[in-house]
Design an enzyme around this catalytic site. Sequence first.
Site, short mmCIF file in Angstrom:
data_model
loop_
_atom_site.label_atom_id
_atom_site.label_comp_id
_atom_site.label_asym_id
_atom_site.label_seq_id
_atom_site.Cartn_x
_atom_site.Cartn_y
_atom_site.Cartn_z
N ARG A 140 91.81 76.01 73.30
CA ARG A 140 92.44 77.31 73.09
C ARG A 140 91.40 78.43 72.89
O ARG A 140 91.57 79.53 73.38
CB ARG A 140 93.39 77.26 71.88
CG ARG A 140 94.61 76.37 72.16
CD ARG A 140 95.75 76.70 71.25
NE ARG A 140 96.10 78.11 71.30
CZ ARG A 140 96.54 78.81 70.26
NH1 ARG A 140 96.67 78.25 69.09
NH2 ARG A 140 96.84 80.07 70.40
N ASN A 166 99.06 86.37 64.97
CA ASN A 166 98.17 85.80 65.99
C ASN A 166 96.80 85.48 65.42
O ASN A 166 96.32 86.16 64.52
CB ASN A 166 98.02 86.77 67.17
CG ASN A 166 99.36 87.05 67.83
OD1 ASN A 166 100.32 86.32 67.59
ND2 ASN A 166 99.42 88.08 68.64
N HIS A 221 98.05 84.23 59.83
CA HIS A 221 97.87 82.82 60.18
C HIS A 221 96.43 82.44 60.47
O HIS A 221 96.17 81.40 61.07
CB HIS A 221 98.78 82.46 61.38
CG HIS A 221 100.24 82.46 61.04
ND1 HIS A 221 101.25 82.53 61.98
CD2 HIS A 221 100.87 82.40 59.83
CE1 HIS A 221 102.43 82.52 61.36
NE2 HIS A 221 102.23 82.44 60.07
N GLY A 265 106.73 91.27 70.13
CA GLY A 265 106.40 89.97 70.71
C GLY A 265 106.43 88.81 69.74
O GLY A 265 105.57 87.95 69.80
P1 OAD Z 1 106.64 82.82 69.75
O1 OAD Z 1 106.00 82.08 70.88
O2 OAD Z 1 107.58 82.08 68.88
O3 OAD Z 1 107.42 84.08 70.33
C1 OAD Z 1 106.86 84.91 71.30
C2 OAD Z 1 107.80 86.07 71.51
O4 OAD Z 1 107.17 86.99 72.41
C3 OAD Z 1 109.15 85.71 72.14
O5 OAD Z 1 110.18 86.32 71.38
C4 OAD Z 1 109.06 86.30 73.55
O6 OAD Z 1 110.32 86.77 74.01
C5 OAD Z 1 108.13 87.47 73.33
N1 OAD Z 1 107.36 87.94 74.52
C6 OAD Z 1 106.82 87.21 75.52
N2 OAD Z 1 106.14 87.98 76.37
C7 OAD Z 1 106.23 89.26 75.91
C8 OAD Z 1 105.72 90.52 76.35
N3 OAD Z 1 104.97 90.64 77.46
N4 OAD Z 1 106.02 91.62 75.62
C9 OAD Z 1 106.80 91.52 74.49
N5 OAD Z 1 107.29 90.36 74.04
C10 OAD Z 1 107.02 89.24 74.72
O7 OAD Z 1 105.43 83.48 68.92
P2 OAD Z 1 105.38 83.94 67.40
O8 OAD Z 1 106.65 84.60 67.00
O9 OAD Z 1 104.12 84.68 67.24
O10 OAD Z 1 101.81 79.78 64.11
O11 OAD Z 1 105.26 82.54 66.65
C11 OAD Z 1 105.05 82.51 65.27
C12 OAD Z 1 104.10 81.40 64.89
O12 OAD Z 1 104.54 80.16 65.43
C13 OAD Z 1 102.70 81.56 65.45
O13 OAD Z 1 101.88 82.40 64.67
C14 OAD Z 1 102.18 80.15 65.44
C15 OAD Z 1 103.41 79.41 65.90
O14 OAD Z 1 103.51 78.08 65.47
C16 OAD Z 1 100.53 79.41 63.84
O15 OAD Z 1 99.65 79.35 64.67
C17 OAD Z 1 100.28 79.10 62.42
#
Ligand code: OAD
Length: 251
Positions: free
Chosen positions: A71, A103, A120, A189
């Site tokens: 990664r 992130n 995180h 996002g």
């Molecule tokens: P997710 O992968 O759960 O969600 C990503 C979000 O981004 C989704 O709602 C998509 O619809 C949206 N998305 C995708 N492309 C986009 C774009 N170009 N513009 C706007 N939105 C877009 O990611 P997180 O919510 O960050 O934990 O996940 C939370 C945590 O879960 C992360 O920090 C990670 C993971 O396990 C750790 O690493 C500790």
Amino acid sequence: MKDTFLKVVNLLMNSKNIVFFTGAGISAESGVATFRGSDDSIWSKFKPEELANFNAFMRNPDLVWEWYQYRREIISNVKPNPAHITIAKFEQYFPNLAVITQNVDNLHKRAGSTNVFELHGNIERNYCIQCHTYYNTSDFDLKSKSVPKCKCGGLIRPDIVWFGEALPEYTFSKSKEIAETADIIFIIGTSGVVYPAAYIPVWGKQNGAKLIEINITYSELSNYCDFTLLGKAGEILPVIFELFTQNVDKV
Ligand code: OAD
Ligand code: ZN
């Protein structure tokens, strides 16, 4: 949608404290996979219970280390996109601006944001599980497949909050405080399913902040939001910035 853009700009014109609460989706346009939401997403291909928790690391440290090296390599080869860059540009107009991010990819700082709270952790930082000495990723051979050891003999792990672990105390309490005094929180996002991080915008809302979401689809936080702008962050944020600066320059 145009109408919503204008409402957002109007709110910005009357605000002082603005916060950007971001998730993996803001880095999607840079080429970093999100965790959920598509067939390419990280947790649809890998199992978090095998990679992103302390027991997994103790069971098979080399495997976990190798996955994070993979990664890191992806992340070191990508660049901040117009969404990260626009947020950094907003600092000129809002000196109190804070970025509270889930992130670990460091892209907000690389884009020039200076007030960044990493809930995180950060993939470029590591620490010894025994004596807690910090190491930068650049201290190690990126090609090595085995986990490095500290001077004290302890295993070195990425400074990332794994499942079941607490968030960094100062960062989390400061983020709560900032959210509670925010006029506007942009939620960008994130699927909004990972707690306690997802409480941050909710606490802001309870204390009077307007919530503006930018996502390609509705999320678990959409119901709390005053506005949801559906689309890519790297396309929507520059439009808001452009409209905002046109109006500010008129004042
Ligand atoms: P997710 O992968 O759960 O969600 C990503 C979000 O981004 C989704 O709602 C998509 O619809 C949206 N998305 C995708 N492309 C986009 C774009 N170009 N513009 C706007 N939105 C877009 O990611 P997180 O919510 O960050 O934990 O996940 C939370 C945590 O879960 C992360 O920090 C990670 C993971 O396990 C750790 O690493 C500790
Ligand atoms: Zn050590």
